[in-house]
Enzyme design. Structure first.
Site, mmCIF file in Angstrom:
data_model
loop_
_atom_site.group_PDB
_atom_site.id
_atom_site.type_symbol
_atom_site.label_atom_id
_atom_site.label_comp_id
_atom_site.label_asym_id
_atom_site.label_seq_id
_atom_site.Cartn_x
_atom_site.Cartn_y
_atom_site.Cartn_z
ATOM 1 N N ARG A 78 0.905 -1.158 0.000
ATOM 2 C CA ARG A 78 0.000 0.000 0.000
ATOM 3 C C ARG A 78 0.942 1.206 0.000
ATOM 4 N NH1 ARG A 78 -5.045 -2.202 0.971
ATOM 5 N NH2 ARG A 78 -5.198 -3.880 2.499
ATOM 6 N N THR B 186 -9.412 -8.410 -4.914
ATOM 7 C CA THR B 186 -9.603 -8.124 -3.486
ATOM 8 C C THR B 186 -10.556 -9.160 -2.913
ATOM 9 O OG1 THR B 186 -10.658 -6.620 -1.890
ATOM 10 C CG2 THR B 186 -11.358 -6.381 -4.165
ATOM 11 N N ASP C 107 -12.673 -8.532 -0.725
ATOM 12 C CA ASP C 107 -13.861 -7.848 -0.185
ATOM 13 C C ASP C 107 -15.089 -7.874 -1.107
ATOM 14 O OD1 ASP C 107 -12.186 -7.182 1.885
ATOM 15 O OD2 ASP C 107 -11.748 -5.170 1.131
ATOM 16 N N ASP D 22 -15.936 -5.641 -3.158
ATOM 17 C CA ASP D 22 -16.581 -4.333 -2.982
ATOM 18 C C ASP D 22 -16.398 -3.399 -4.174
ATOM 19 O OD1 ASP D 22 -13.875 -3.987 -2.652
ATOM 20 O OD2 ASP D 22 -14.034 -2.698 -0.903
ATOM 21 N N ARG E 64 -13.626 -4.879 4.911
ATOM 22 C CA ARG E 64 -13.542 -3.413 4.980
ATOM 23 C C ARG E 64 -14.937 -2.846 5.226
ATOM 24 N NH1 ARG E 64 -11.570 0.770 1.206
ATOM 25 N NH2 ARG E 64 -12.582 -0.504 -0.362
HETATM 26 O O1 F6P Z 1 -9.101 -5.116 1.316
HETATM 27 C C1 F6P Z 1 -8.720 -6.356 1.826
HETATM 28 C C2 F6P Z 1 -8.611 -6.297 3.322
HETATM 29 O O2 F6P Z 1 -8.206 -7.577 3.787
HETATM 30 C C3 F6P Z 1 -9.845 -5.814 4.057
HETATM 31 O O3 F6P Z 1 -10.824 -6.804 4.187
HETATM 32 C C4 F6P Z 1 -9.259 -5.366 5.358
HETATM 33 O O4 F6P Z 1 -10.067 -4.377 5.966
HETATM 34 C C5 F6P Z 1 -7.928 -4.794 4.948
HETATM 35 O O5 F6P Z 1 -7.608 -5.367 3.690
HETATM 36 C C6 F6P Z 1 -6.799 -5.071 5.898
HETATM 37 O O6 F6P Z 1 -5.660 -4.469 5.367
HETATM 38 P P1 F6P Z 1 -4.195 -4.679 5.939
HETATM 39 O O7 F6P Z 1 -3.778 -6.087 5.621
HETATM 40 O O8 F6P Z 1 -3.367 -3.681 5.208
HETATM 41 O O9 F6P Z 1 -4.266 -4.463 7.400
#
Ligand code: F6P
Length: 322
Positions: free
Chosen positions: A72, A126, A128, A130, A172
């Site tokens: 990210r 993803t 999600d 979404d 998410r």
């Molecule tokens: O978008 C995928 C996801 O796993 C979401 O479900 C979750 O909120 C987020 O990423 C967690 O992100 P990270 O692994 O950066 O904490």
């Protein structure tokens, strides 16, 4: 177009590797050179590029994670970072890009392609689910199966000990993982951000189960639910049922890993192939999705703005069968 690149970005999801493989092999088959960008937008900014050949994607279709790694990227949120990324792309002679990622990835891609002239298409990667413009995202099917398996196991112990478990799943601000895994495991209730939690109805189900001495009680909570997470809800339930053993399990990142399901591999492969064809067809700044078995293109800004609606019949199913 002679040279394209592929990268994965944001939260990894099972099936990303199958999609990378399809992009690489389709590209090579159609006479293109294919570059892999490592670690998402971070690698784009740093020029962390590798040449991909047929063998570089051998044996990856069954593996979770992403061989190109992911990140990210805060730097890509800045104009300087994006400028540096564009310079690296130009320097490497890359003429088209396939991005495999989710909401954050396409938000970045939308800004980037408005600032710089580079053909860019996306495939939805993803867990999600979404994104708007596709019936599924790559990773979602595997994640719901992982969540289902985990909840089945939790249910065994709930039954053995006569306990109530609140199981928090990822997603998410979307409740798709919660809803599907909850239905598939016969949960007493599913709490999701898309619908206001009817606390009284949930408590009535628990009351009935108390009366009928049902031993295993499961409530699936989406991490984005407005009630504020499984621990908070557990505290409220404990007040009402002080004698009832209430436990919380946060499933967490196990939902992101593991071998992709058969469905996932096939869908991801198709989207990867179609993404390369779309680039060659002159498509730009769109996410490819599958809707009713057809491939559709949705501009990035639409794909990220809304997500598909939750099917109300599925919510009814939870209530009816609890
Ligand atoms: O978008 C995928 C996801 O796993 C979401 O479900 C979750 O909120 C987020 O990423 C967690 O992100 P990270 O692994 O950066 O904490």
């Amino acid at each position: 177009m002679k040279k394209i690149a592929v990268f994965t970005s944001g939260g990894d999801s099972p099936g990303m590797n199958a999609c990378i493989r399809a992009v690489v092999r389709t590209g090579l088959q159609l006479g293109l050179e294919v570059i892999g960008i490592k670690e998402g937008y971070e690698g784009m900014i740093d020029g962390n590029f590798i040449n991909m050949d047929r063998r570089s994607v051998s044996g990856i279709i069954s593996r979770g994670g992403t061989i190109l790694h992911s990140a990210r990227s805060d730097r890509f949120r800045t104009p300087e970072g994006r400028k540096q990324a564009f310079e690296q792309i130009q320097k490497a002679g890359i003429e088209g890009i396939v991005a495999i990622g989710g909401d954050g990835t396409f938000t970045g891609a939308d800004i980037f392609t408005k600032e710089f002239d580079i053909p860019f298409v996306g495939t939805p990667g993803t867990i999600d689910n979404d994104l708007y413009g596709t019936d599924f995202t790559i990773g979602y099917d595997t994640a719901i199966n992982t969540a289902m398996d985990a909840i089945d196991k939790i249910k065994d112990t709930a039954n053995a000990h006569h306990r109530l478990f609140l199981v928090e799943v990822m997603g998410r601000d979307a409740g798709f993982i919660a809803l599907r895994s909850g239905i598939a495991t016969g949960a007493e209730a599913v709490l999701i951000p898309e619908s206001k939690t009817d606390t009284e109805a949930m408590l009535r189900v628990l009351d009935n189960n108390q009366e009928s001495k049902k031993r295993a009680n499961i409530i699936v909570v989406a991490e984005g639910d407005e009630e504020g997470g499984a621990f908070k809800i557990a505290e409220a339930i404990k007040v009402r049922y002080p004698g009832f053993e209430t436990k919380v399990t946060i499933l967490g990142h196990i939902q992101r890993g593991g071998r992709p399901t058969c469905m996932e591999r096939v869908r991801a492969s198709r989207l990867g192939m179609e993404a390369v064809k779309a680039l060659l067809d002159g498509k730009r700044s769109v996410m490819l999705g599958q809707v009713h078995k057809e491939i559709v293109c949705t501009p990035f800004e639409q794909a990220i703005k809304h997500h598909q609606k939750v099917n109300p019949t599925l919510l009814e199913l939870v209530e009816m069968l609890a």
